[in-house]
Design an enzyme around this catalytic site. Sequence first.
Site, PDB file in Angstrom:
ATOM      1  N   LYS A 144       0.718  -1.246  -0.063  1.00 23.32           N
ATOM      2  CA  LYS A 144      -0.188   0.002   0.237  1.00 23.32           C
ATOM      3  C   LYS A 144       0.941   1.256   0.042  1.00 23.32           C
ATOM      4  O   LYS A 144       0.353   2.307  -0.661  1.00 23.32           O
ATOM      5  CB  LYS A 144      -0.871   0.001   0.985  1.00 23.32           C
TER       6      LYS A 144
ATOM      7  N   ASP B  55     -10.140   2.387   1.054  1.00 22.48           N
ATOM      8  CA  ASP B  55     -10.349   1.867   2.476  1.00 22.48           C
ATOM      9  C   ASP B  55     -11.116   2.866   3.433  1.00 22.48           C
ATOM     10  O   ASP B  55     -12.056   2.636   4.079  1.00 22.48           O
ATOM     11  CB  ASP B  55      -9.109   1.475   3.169  1.00 22.48           C
TER      12      ASP B  55
END
Length: 467
Positions: free
Chosen positions: A255, A292
């Site tokens: 990420k 997210d």
Amino acid sequence: MPKWADILQSSPLPVIVTNRAKWEGGNSSAPEEQRLSVLLDAISLNAAHVDVELKAAELFRSLCEARNLPMPFPTTKLILSHHNFSRPLTSEEVASVHAEMIVSSADVCKIAMATSSALDNELVFRTLQDSTVPTIMLAMGDMGQVSRIVAPKFGAYLTFASVGRGKESAPGQVDTETLNSLYRFRDISADTPVYGVIGNPVSHSMSPALHNTALAVTNTPGVYVPLKVESDFAPFIRKMTAFGFDGFSITIPGKVPSMEGVDEMDEIATKIGAMNTVVKQADGRLKGYNTDWVAAISAIEEKVDNGMLGKRVVCIGAGGAGRGLAFGALERGASHVTVVNRSAEKAIALAKELGDCATGTSLEDFNSLKSIDYDVLMNSTSVGMHPNVDVSPVEDHILVKGAVVFDAVYNPLQTRLLREAEEKGCITVSGLEMFVRQAAEQFRLWFPGVEVPVQTMRTVVLEKLAQ
Ligand code: NAP
């Protein structure tokens, strides 16, 4: 008649006959002439293909001549193959092996090599794309699995799949059922855009099931594959995009390092310092997003009046997910965020980044508070996750009636934190919603204008979790 000949003659489908030598990773240790004579018999029985090791091609040709089987064979195609199970080949080696196969009268060239990096797929795709003769090329192992699934996109003659899970004859093979039903292998062509989840591990990721189902039910062209990548995230993203990959989901540990692989970043993803989505835009430039935070915050906002506006929020955890939740809460108008983390320094450092509306403290100090006023409590730690399901990050007395409690953990669906929160009269939001919505938001970013089948996605995840 030997059993293999029986199978060959009764098969409704074209058959490849191989009698692989031990020295090429196979099972046969018979003397070479005896080993190859099986393939000569297969030609006499009109097998569709025989697969001969390139290193045995010369002997094979002389045996054919001795048996009066002139090449090319009338009904059998000759596959000349080269396998390296210990390392990936260089592009020079591939070029040389491929050229030798063509000179040796291969009808089909087959090259299979081990992988040491996900970047090895590039050589496979380039070789297939540039080849002017029927060619099979595969990168073996988990990191090369994509080369087996998307083989038709690059013009491969065929791919190899196992007849069932656990029955793989080479590392990285997908079983035929999964290849056909999940990846819709027979629909993959040169124009099929490829999407995938980058990270390590990805073999148990639910994202392929979720996104492939969404593509299928919305009739959207594309296939979504697991992409095991251990390092070199940024070069992998750039190189695969050049080969017709149009979007990526990014999971742990990619990420942060993946951010270097895109041309621009969404503003809040930059603040969070992590992305989980890559979108190839109309002009070809790559943009990184973080879906997210919006997934979790939107699920929480549905449970409170006026969404996050003016809410006092507690964020347990200051890792990747915690950063997204804390920045996301403030982005949507929360009045204050208390960052709580096992290691206090990380909580304090994140609170500093968040600005005046945030404070940081240790989990231990937080749990020893006599009372605390808040509207929303979000757990972004892995505490309570399977298999350690009987723990909660917060003491029971911290939970206050009427507050909204969210847990990023979704396995189990009802964590101990959520169970205790419910018992206290809190409103609870499960991590399942975050997982489904982060994927739904990715789908929306990749396919603007296509209605996102959120309910179908939710069902897929619930089915997977039940398994
Ligand atoms: P991460 O960056 O590694 O952060 C882990 C966090 O958990 C840190 O704050 C860490 O505290 C804390 N932690 C770990 N073990 C702990 C323990 N025994 N006691 C107290 N705190 C502990 O991981 P992440 O990416 O943020 O993910 C965290 C969780 O969120 C995982 O369970 C993940 O599955 C979940 N998640 C869910 C979704 C979803 O879609 N539902 C999406 C992303 C993440 P220290 O800093 O002190 O180590």
